[in-house]
Design an enzyme around this catalytic site. Structure first.
Site, mmCIF file in Angstrom:
data_model
loop_
_atom_site.group_PDB
_atom_site.id
_atom_site.type_symbol
_atom_site.label_atom_id
_atom_site.label_comp_id
_atom_site.label_asym_id
_atom_site.label_seq_id
_atom_site.Cartn_x
_atom_site.Cartn_y
_atom_site.Cartn_z
ATOM 1 N N TYR A 1 -1.720 -3.972 10.910
ATOM 2 C CA TYR A 1 -2.683 -4.249 9.838
ATOM 3 C C TYR A 1 -2.411 -5.574 9.139
ATOM 4 O O TYR A 1 -2.947 -5.849 8.073
ATOM 5 C CB TYR A 1 -2.679 -3.104 8.812
ATOM 6 C CG TYR A 1 -2.934 -1.766 9.439
ATOM 7 C CD1 TYR A 1 -3.897 -1.653 10.454
ATOM 8 C CD2 TYR A 1 -2.228 -0.644 9.068
ATOM 9 C CE1 TYR A 1 -4.135 -0.436 11.063
ATOM 10 C CE2 TYR A 1 -2.466 0.578 9.676
ATOM 11 C CZ TYR A 1 -3.416 0.678 10.677
ATOM 12 O OH TYR A 1 -3.647 1.887 11.280
ATOM 13 N N GLN B 1 1.727 -1.977 5.623
ATOM 14 C CA GLN B 1 1.996 -0.585 6.029
ATOM 15 C C GLN B 1 2.355 -0.435 7.509
ATOM 16 O O GLN B 1 3.249 0.311 7.863
ATOM 17 C CB GLN B 1 0.797 0.280 5.668
ATOM 18 C CG GLN B 1 1.123 1.730 5.603
ATOM 19 C CD GLN B 1 0.088 2.489 4.796
ATOM 20 O OE1 GLN B 1 -0.963 2.840 5.306
ATOM 21 N NE2 GLN B 1 0.370 2.730 3.536
ATOM 22 N N PHE B 2 1.645 -1.145 8.347
ATOM 23 C CA PHE B 2 1.955 -1.233 9.778
ATOM 24 C C PHE B 2 1.680 -2.674 10.197
ATOM 25 O O PHE B 2 0.704 -3.265 9.725
ATOM 26 C CB PHE B 2 1.052 -0.311 10.609
ATOM 27 C CG PHE B 2 1.413 1.148 10.548
ATOM 28 C CD1 PHE B 2 2.226 1.727 11.511
ATOM 29 C CD2 PHE B 2 0.931 1.952 9.524
ATOM 30 C CE1 PHE B 2 2.555 3.080 11.454
ATOM 31 C CE2 PHE B 2 1.252 3.303 9.459
ATOM 32 C CZ PHE B 2 2.072 3.871 10.433
ATOM 33 N N ALA B 3 2.492 -3.200 11.122
ATOM 34 C CA ALA B 3 2.263 -4.574 11.580
ATOM 35 C C ALA B 3 0.856 -4.733 12.135
ATOM 36 O O ALA B 3 0.260 -5.810 12.053
ATOM 37 C CB ALA B 3 3.284 -4.934 12.651
ATOM 38 N N HIS C 1 -0.980 1.606 15.655
ATOM 39 C CA HIS C 1 0.285 1.918 14.962
ATOM 40 C C HIS C 1 1.482 1.594 15.854
ATOM 41 O O HIS C 1 2.538 2.202 15.715
ATOM 42 C CB HIS C 1 0.354 3.395 14.563
ATOM 43 C CG HIS C 1 -0.754 3.847 13.676
ATOM 44 N ND1 HIS C 1 -1.954 4.303 14.163
ATOM 45 C CD2 HIS C 1 -0.869 3.894 12.326
ATOM 46 C CE1 HIS C 1 -2.753 4.627 13.149
ATOM 47 N NE2 HIS C 1 -2.114 4.385 12.028
ATOM 48 N N SER D 1 -5.484 -4.312 0.747
ATOM 49 C CA SER D 1 -5.938 -5.664 1.045
ATOM 50 C C SER D 1 -4.709 -6.449 1.451
ATOM 51 O O SER D 1 -3.946 -6.906 0.603
ATOM 52 C CB SER D 1 -6.593 -6.285 -0.193
ATOM 53 O OG SER D 1 -6.823 -7.661 0.039
ATOM 54 N N GLU D 2 -4.523 -6.581 2.741
ATOM 55 C CA GLU D 2 -3.310 -7.255 3.214
ATOM 56 C C GLU D 2 -3.342 -8.730 2.837
ATOM 57 O O GLU D 2 -2.316 -9.305 2.474
ATOM 58 C CB GLU D 2 -3.161 -7.080 4.727
ATOM 59 C CG GLU D 2 -2.842 -5.639 5.156
ATOM 60 C CD GLU D 2 -4.022 -4.676 5.063
ATOM 61 O OE1 GLU D 2 -5.179 -5.147 4.949
ATOM 62 O OE2 GLU D 2 -3.791 -3.454 5.103
ATOM 63 N N PRO E 1 -5.425 -9.304 8.535
ATOM 64 C CA PRO E 1 -6.174 -9.895 7.409
ATOM 65 C C PRO E 1 -5.309 -10.868 6.586
ATOM 66 O O PRO E 1 -5.841 -11.732 5.899
ATOM 67 C CB PRO E 1 -6.576 -8.685 6.566
ATOM 68 C CG PRO E 1 -6.544 -7.525 7.505
ATOM 69 C CD PRO E 1 -5.446 -7.837 8.489
ATOM 70 N N GLU F 1 0.847 -1.196 0.000
ATOM 71 C CA GLU F 1 0.000 0.000 0.000
ATOM 72 C C GLU F 1 0.884 1.248 0.000
ATOM 73 O O GLU F 1 1.748 1.382 0.876
ATOM 74 C CB GLU F 1 -0.917 -0.022 1.228
ATOM 75 C CG GLU F 1 -1.925 -1.160 1.159
ATOM 76 C CD GLU F 1 -2.491 -1.586 2.514
ATOM 77 O OE1 GLU F 1 -2.414 -0.796 3.471
ATOM 78 O OE2 GLU F 1 -2.995 -2.714 2.610
HETATM 79 C C1 LIG Z 1 -6.241 -2.782 7.596
HETATM 80 C C2 LIG Z 1 -5.574 -1.474 7.372
HETATM 81 N N1 LIG Z 1 -4.650 -1.359 6.392
HETATM 82 C C3 LIG Z 1 -4.008 -0.194 6.191
HETATM 83 C C4 LIG Z 1 -4.275 0.897 6.968
HETATM 84 C C5 LIG Z 1 -3.518 2.209 6.774
HETATM 85 N N2 LIG Z 1 -4.376 3.236 6.161
HETATM 86 C C6 LIG Z 1 -5.071 4.108 6.924
HETATM 87 S S1 LIG Z 1 -6.063 5.080 6.019
HETATM 88 C C7 LIG Z 1 -5.569 4.377 4.567
HETATM 89 C C8 LIG Z 1 -6.178 4.831 3.282
HETATM 90 C C9 LIG Z 1 -7.659 4.626 3.219
HETATM 91 O O1 LIG Z 1 -8.193 5.150 2.059
HETATM 92 P P1 LIG Z 1 -9.760 5.195 1.793
HETATM 93 O O2 LIG Z 1 -10.365 3.897 2.187
HETATM 94 O O3 LIG Z 1 -9.967 5.633 0.425
HETATM 95 O O4 LIG Z 1 -10.301 6.267 2.841
HETATM 96 P P2 LIG Z 1 -9.985 7.843 2.907
HETATM 97 O O5 LIG Z 1 -8.769 8.001 3.748
HETATM 98 O O6 LIG Z 1 -9.792 8.332 1.541
HETATM 99 O O7 LIG Z 1 -11.154 8.467 3.581
HETATM 100 C C10 LIG Z 1 -4.616 3.382 4.810
HETATM 101 C C11 LIG Z 1 -3.963 2.573 3.777
HETATM 102 C C12 LIG Z 1 -5.245 0.728 7.990
HETATM 103 N N3 LIG Z 1 -5.593 1.748 8.802
HETATM 104 N N4 LIG Z 1 -5.876 -0.453 8.162
#
Ligand SMILES: Cc1ncc(C[n+]2csc(CCOP(=O)(O)OP(=O)(O)O)c2C)c(N)n1
Ligand SMILES: [Mg+2]
Lengths: 426, 334
Positions: B83, B79-81, B126, B56-57, B86, B26
């Protein structure tokens, strides 16, 4: 709607292909830093064109709506078409006020983070209409499962901003006792589920909550929230399967703000299709809607809520909007998209659009708007000052006691946690 | 070189050497990752070898397994452990067992990298330290470097390893050796000996611990950020501690552990992760079994508490040099 290029078929599939080198397709946004903004990829339907179907339609019957776009407000601020319901003046005033206060609050908290008073903040700039208008059609007892960008749900209910700020500052009055990252609120009394930092997990929980209401013969409905990027997670798909199978009384919202941190919506699957179309395959009636059009959001949310309340099942709604600000205070969007992108966003600013409509209807004026803006800024400043007097990240002596860390892990504290608390000496 | 630059460099070296190395995650493509560990790779090696992944982990790891079994060497980023859950099914039920269940017919040479640990006011999503949920799984190697030099060498070794490797990066020491003194600025890696990273290709063998500090009075078994916390504790208490930086948790360098504990006769285990069923329990069992007659005091564990990782009370939770120092004094008095 953008015209599909008419393509010549490569081959009918009957001829055997001669061996050729394959290559990987990786979607790429149309524009990057330094480029001229270009939103020609966004499929936009003319205002007022999309029909308003009967409440008991099937996903297949309205599959075109998943690819179309419900729009009510035209460029002149007039309401058009079958989704244009005449909203009372006080509904519009309430909506505008909630959107403006959301933005003012975001501005103030963003600043507080920059001053080191809190660790983190997330703004909803440009997306305010979606959560504000949806909340306005909900009833007491309904439950929303928001992401971190639905603070509008709280402003639409005039939720006390001090309680929100106390959570952001993790101070002595923080209802969550400094446990959660700022903005990951939990306000059960406001029908606002405890927000998880893990994406998508709560989409299926919203479906389960709604199934619970149906199992018990209750009359409550649930709302799930997810971003475009997070629709790629398995939990999104589980939610649609369960919602479709059990016809759960749930509104499943997708906020397509075009970005997931640095990756554009094409990476989540938005290049070859639209996100609303996901619903069709799962048998969940789906619509695509101009999310910056307060009247459209209100009308479609009302329609979906009515379906749920009449036991007609779930609705999937893709709200088209644009994440005007950075993803969070840890992000710098100038690294991956044109700086002036939002100024060129074809669906405009939800606050400006509702303001224009209200001025057209003689309910509002530019002067009143400027005055209201100043009033809300001042309201936020005063509230922040009070919240800060209860502690901030810079005044840790006001934080909730470390002893509280051990509470609410379980209802009853097991002996090993008791011992660890003692060990900590608090 | 910072740890971020060292990790980036390891990717760069391996992508240049081996066309089968591909990198995705990601925000890991164009942008180069939220911690910038893969910055510039897409621009240098092309989109087909370094790209953004959908959020999608399970998809990321599942696809990596597919590529690995095809013959590539994917090195993917979570991105972070916090997460990774899944993806747990893909890691545990699939990656870890593909070799065994197919009797070597299919193998899974892949690396799953992820930032771990606290110290950044990241709250419960985090900050987690997830090593024990992977060391408990048969068929996975688990690595956690404590400095840029090792990070580069270990990552290269992990990418070349024929089996799946979980590569855990303590994010609090990405930029400098944080020793738990949050009130002081962190000295950047560029001013530190372990920040002097050799250019080009080199490997740090998996399964080999390092002695971060030689000493005679007590052995500290630790890894990641806690190496620096333990070093500070030894410095501040004046206890002549021998600090073992395990570097690889699985396979574990049992010889190094035994040699040290048999020498000092005392052992403290330090990790950031929660205590119950943590990796420290494994270390205690091992030391008890193999060094029992050398031990002059019961083993002590200094760990995170068994609560979700806090936000505002981070410094009450994070094992501090004071807590480690207290344990040192206590074990010498015993
Ligand atoms: C399971 C998981 N994977 C990765 C992240 C890190 N992360 C936080 S917000 C984000 C982007 C999300 O994008 P979107 O779903 O489009 O929502 P928006 O921020 O645009 O409102 C990511 C990758 C997380 N919080 N949870
Ligand atoms: Mg998004």
């Amino acid at each position: 709607m953008t015209k599909e290029k008419s393509k010549k078929p490569v081959a009918s599939g009957h001829e055997k292909s001669s061996p050729q080198k394959l290559s990987l397709h990786v979607p790429e946004p149309k524009t990057r830093p330094g480029d001229k903004p270009d939103f020609s990829y966004v499929r936009i339907s003319p205002v007022g064109e999309t029909p308003r179907p009967a409440l008991d339609v099937s996903a297949i019957e309205i599959r075109d709506l998943a690819f179309g776009m419900v729009r009510v407000l035209d460029d002149q601020g007039e309401a058009q078409g079958p989704w244009a319901v005449e909203l009372e003046e006080d509904v519009l005033r309430k909506g505008l006020r909630a959107m403006m206060r959301t933005r003012a609050f975001d501005k103030r908290m963003q600043r507080a983070q920059r001053q080191g008073k809190t660790s983190f903040y997330m703004q909803a700039t440009g997306e305010e209409a979606i959560s504000v208008a949806q909340q306005m059609v909900l009833r007491k007892g309904d439950m929303s499962f928001p992401t971190y960008r639905q603070q509008g749900l709280l402003f639409a209910q005039d939720f006390p901003i001090l309680e929100m700020m106390n959570q952001i500052y993790s101070n002595e009055k923080d209802a969550l006792r400094g446990r959660q990252l700022p903005v990951l609120y939990s306000f059960k009394k406001a029908g606002h589920f405890t927000i998880s930092g893990n994406l998508a997990t709560q989409y299926i929980q919203a479906v389960g909550w709604a199934m619970g209401s149906a199992i018990k013969g209750d009359d409550k409905i649930a709302c799930g929230w997810i971003g475009d990027g997070s629709t790629a997670e398995n939990d999104f798909h589980s939610a649609l399967v369960f919602a479709g199978v059990y016809r759960a009384p749930v509104i499943l919202n997708i906020t397509n703000n075009q970005w997931a941190i640095s990756s554009f919506q094409g990476i989540a699957g938005g290049e070859a299709t639209v996100f609303a179309a996901r619903g069709v395959g799962y048998g969940v009636p789906a619509l695509r809607v101009d999310g910056n059009d307060f009247l459209a959001v209100y009308a479609v949310s009302e329609w979906a809520a009515e379906r749920a309340r009449r036991n007609l099942g779930p609705t999937l709604i893709e709200w088209i909007t644009y994440r005007a600000a950075a993803h969070s205070t840890s992000d710098d969007p100038s690294k991956y998209r044109p700086k002036d992108d939002w100024e060129h966003w074809p669906l405009g600013d939800p606050i400006e659009r509702l303001k224009q409509h209200m001025i057209k209807r003689g309910m509002w004026s530019d002067e009143q708007h400027v005055q209201a803006e100043a009033e809300y800024d001042e309201e936020m400043r005063v509230a922040a000052e009070e919240a800060e007097s209860y502690g901030t990240l810079q005044a840790l002596e006001h934080r909730p006691s470390p002893a509280e860390m051990f509470e609410n892990v379980f209802e009853e504290m097991p002996p090993h946690l008791r011992r660890q608390r003692q060990e900590m000496g608090v | 070189m910072s740890m971020i630059e060292a990790i980036r460099d390891a990717h760069d070296v391996m992508m240049a050497r081996d066309e089968n190395v591909v990198v995705f995650g990601e925000d890991a493509g164009y942008f180069g990752g939220v911690f910038r560990c893969t910055e510039g790779l897409q621009q240098k090696y092309g989109k087909h070898r370094a790209f953004d992944a959908p959020i999608s982990e399970s998809g990321i790891v599942g696809a990596a397994i597919g590529m690995a079994t095809y013959g590539l060497r994917p090195c993917v980023e979570i991105q972070f452990a916090d997460y990774v859950y899944p993806a747990y099914d893909q890691i545990v039920s699939e990656a870890a067992r593909i070799r065994h269940r197919s009797n070597g017919e299919f193998t899974c040479p892949m690396v799953v990298r992820m930032p771990v640990g606290g110290g950044i006011f990241g709250g419960q999503t985090h900050s987690q330290s997830v090593e024990a949920i992977f060391t408990h799984v048969v068929g996975l190697k688990v690595v956690m470097p404590s400095n840029p030099r090792d990070a580069k060498g270990l990552l290269i070794a992990s990418i070349e390893d024929p089996d799946p490797v979980i590569f855990l990066e303590p994010k609090r020491i990405y930029n400098g050796p944080f020793d738990g003194h949050h009130e002081r600025p962190v000295v950047p890696w560029s001013k530190h000996e372990d920040g002097q990273v050799k250019t080009g290709y080199y490997k740090t063998e998996l399964g080999k611990a390092a002695i971060a500090r030689e000493g005679r009075e007590v052995t500290i078994l630790t890894y990641g950020t806690m190496v620096h916390v333990a070093l500070a504790a030894a410095e501040e208490t004046g206890v002549d501690a021998e600090i073992i930086d395990l570097r690889t948790l699985l396979p574990l360098d049992q010889e190094a552990i035994e040699a040290s504990v048999n020498k000092t006769g005392r052992c403290i285990v330090v990790h950031e992760a929660t205590r119950t069923s943590g990796f420290g329990a494994e270390l205690c069992a091992l030391v008890q079994r193999h060094c029992f007659y050398a031990l002059e005091a019961p083993i002590i564990r200094v760990t995170g508490y068994d609560t979700p990782y806090p936000h505002v009370n981070e410094w009450d939770y994070f094992p501090s040099p004071e807590r480690v120092g207290e344990a040192m004094k206590q074990i010498l008095e015993a």
